[in-house]
Enzyme design. Structure first.
Site, short mmCIF file in Angstrom:
data_model
loop_
_atom_site.label_atom_id
_atom_site.label_comp_id
_atom_site.label_asym_id
_atom_site.label_seq_id
_atom_site.Cartn_x
_atom_site.Cartn_y
_atom_site.Cartn_z
N GLU A 1 2.11 4.11 -8.21
CA GLU A 1 2.12 2.99 -7.27
C GLU A 1 3.45 3.15 -6.51
O GLU A 1 4.52 3.04 -7.10
CB GLU A 1 2.00 1.70 -8.10
CG GLU A 1 2.55 0.43 -7.51
CD GLU A 1 1.97 0.08 -6.18
OE1 GLU A 1 0.87 0.52 -5.85
OE2 GLU A 1 2.66 -0.61 -5.44
N CYS B 1 7.37 -3.68 -2.55
CA CYS B 1 6.50 -2.68 -1.92
C CYS B 1 5.46 -3.38 -1.07
O CYS B 1 4.84 -2.74 -0.22
CB CYS B 1 5.89 -1.74 -2.94
SG CYS B 1 5.01 -2.57 -4.20
C1 UN1 Z 1 6.12 -4.71 -5.78
O1 UN1 Z 1 6.86 -4.99 -4.88
O2 UN1 Z 1 6.10 -3.56 -6.26
O3 UN1 Z 1 2.50 -9.13 -4.48
C2 UN1 Z 1 5.24 -5.69 -6.46
C3 UN1 Z 1 3.71 -9.26 -4.65
C4 UN1 Z 1 4.22 -9.33 -6.06
C5 UN1 Z 1 4.37 -7.97 -6.63
C6 UN1 Z 1 5.11 -7.00 -5.77
N1 UN1 Z 1 3.29 -10.10 -6.85
O4 UN1 Z 1 4.49 -9.32 -3.72
#
Ligand code: UN1
Length: 493
Positions: free
Chosen positions: A247, A281
């Protein structure tokens, strides 16, 4: 006190005795002195996990899940303490620190419920007096390699489904957030995880991560982190045909149509782009805006961005915390310079902040560019900081085309009040997550999480989808006819 590795049910120093420090990015405070491990520590941890696997896989899944339920209860009772530590070790503002821990609690409870499901399937056999079914088997030793941006939540995405499914785990957290990883393992220990089932090895990716990925007794690597590191994992792991789930990056966009509720869009943009200082992300780093509302939206955004207060995330007055370390700060600022060089129009921000409340930490001002061409580096590459690029379009089709023309494919959003636009966007956007009239962040734990194209390698974490990463199907045929029946051959039997 040194925060140690956890191997075979014992807290142990790294074999070399080396240590490193975990630092508060807001002010340089030392959060902890931490064992710095190398390949020999990894070897011990993997051997311990491999030894524990044959008995752990046979513990009934509902019993395994009881440990997770207890861990979730402990996390809940210690939520505030853990949240404060999230803010101190990683930097995100305290309300988001609480969100990070809550996401971990939610994931742990949710996954514990899988202990009484882990559903396989039964199906008729094509031959008489024969029974057919499929079950999920654990894979073996799982290496969980996790990033610093969700130091509690993301480890739970990997550890909990791996454990409930009967795998044993070696957990290698990011070197920026080792103390939180230590706390999470302490909680699982208190909840009753047997020795060797979960092991923790602290240290840098270059040594610890590499040693894990190439260790012959690691069967599956679950990795969240940068695209460059993820590619390295995939390449090394492929030599031994290991299972890999990746990921990685995102270049997520918010589309704002000319019929959008602009104030709502502004709220969504500020939250998704500058929340967590852009270090998700799922963060929005592109705005794809209908030209009819571009000027109005830009003006409103400039007002709101100008009012964002930078500082230590523990203070209630802080809107935007620090970035995690000096090299991330350099990288983010390098992108701002690249944007200016490529001819984008800097509307606000654009500088490192190193005075006042920012003096002792790593801070970058929330930044907005206009007149961005979709091919510019700031519109294509993941920045992982509070920098947003605005791209003008003249139709929904063009907006979707620009949205999809990215090497990444994690999250997208569209603000529109037109139901037809919303459904066309849901159908035609090619990212793993799509929001309508909400920003790009805030995925819930019981839905699949992950992305298309270069964001991943086809897997989804969270929800039941996570089980497809951490288990393998086994098909079982039981013939109770008492004679040899040949599938596809004995058609009249
Ligand atoms: C991430 O930034 O890797 O959806 C995860 C979201 C959070 C998770 C982010 N629940 O922004």
């Amino acid at each position: 006190m040194v925060f140690k590795n956890y191997i075979g049910g014992k807290w142990v120093d790294s074999k070399s005795g080396a240590t490193f420090e975990s630092i508060n990015p807001a002010n340089g405070e030392v959060i902890g002195v931490v064992s710095k491990s190398d390949a020999t520590d990894v070897d011990d941890a993997v051997e311990a996990a491999a030894r524990a696997f044959p008995s752990w896989r046979k513990v009934p899944a509902p019993r395994r899940a009881e440990i997770l339920f207890r861990a979730a209860q402990i996390m809940l009772s210690r939520k505030e303490e853990l949240s404060l530590l999230v803010t101190r070790e990683m930097g995100k503002v305290i309300k988001e620190g609480r969100g990070d821990v809550q996401e971990g609690i939610d994931m742990t409870f949710y996954t514990a419920g899988e202990g009484r499901r882990l559903l396989g399937s039964t199906t008729p056999a094509e031959l008489p007096n024969k029974f057919a079914m499929s079950v999920r088997d654990p894979i073996g030793v799982v290496a969980a390699i996790t990033p610093w941006n969700f130091p509690i939540a993301i480890p739970t995405w990997k550890l909990m489904p791996a454990l409930v499914a009967g795998n044993t785990v070696v957990f290698k957290p990011a070197s920026d957030t080792p103390v939180l990883a230590h706390k999470l393992v302490e909680i699982l220990e208190e909840a009753g995880i047997p020795g060797g089932v979960l092991n923790l090895v602290l240290g840098p990716g270059g040594t610890v991560g590499d040693a894990l990925v190439s260790h012959p007794k690691v069967d599956l690597i679950s990795f969240t982190g940068s695209t460059a590191a993820g590619k390295g994992v995939a390449q090394k792991a492929s030599e031994q045909l290991k299972r890999v789930s990746l990921e990685m990056g995102g270049k997520n966009a918010i589309i704002v149509m000319d019929d959008a509720d602009l104030e709502l869009a502004v709220d969504g943009i500020i939250w998704s782009a500058y929340g967590t200082t852009g270090q998700r992300c799922t963060a929005a780093s592109r705005l794809i805006v209908h030209e009819a509302v571009r000027k109005e939206l830009a003006d409103r955004l400039i007002n709101r961005i100008g009012a964002l207060r930078l500082g230590d995330g523990l203070l209630d007055t802080t809107d935007v915390g620090p970035v995690v370390n000096a090299s991330q700060l350099d990288k983010i600022h390098g992108y701002v310079e690249a944007g200016i060089k490529e001819g984008a129009n800097l509307l606000i921000g654009g500088t490192i902040c190193d005075e006042g409340d920012c003096a002792k930490g790593f801070f970058h001002k929330p930044t907005l560019f206009d007149n961005v061409n979709p091919n510019m580096r700031i519109a294509q590459e993941e920045i992982f900081g509070p920098v947003v690029s605005m791209i003008a379009v003249s139709s929904l089709d063009q907006a979707i085309e620009v949205n999809n023309a990215s090497r990444y494919g994690l999250s997208s959003s569209i603000f529109t009040r037109d139901i037809n636009n919303a459904f066309r966007a849901m159908r035609d956007i090619t990212t793993g997550i799509v929001y309508v009239n909400a920003g790009t962040i805030g995925a819930e734990v019981h839905l699949p999480f992950g992305g298309t194209r270069g964001t991943g390698n086809g897997h989804r974490e969270a929800g039941q989808a996570a089980l497809d990463i951490f288990t393998e199907w086994k098909s079982l045929y039981v013939d109770f006819s008492g004679r040899l029946q040949r599938a596809q051959i004995d058609l009249d039997s």
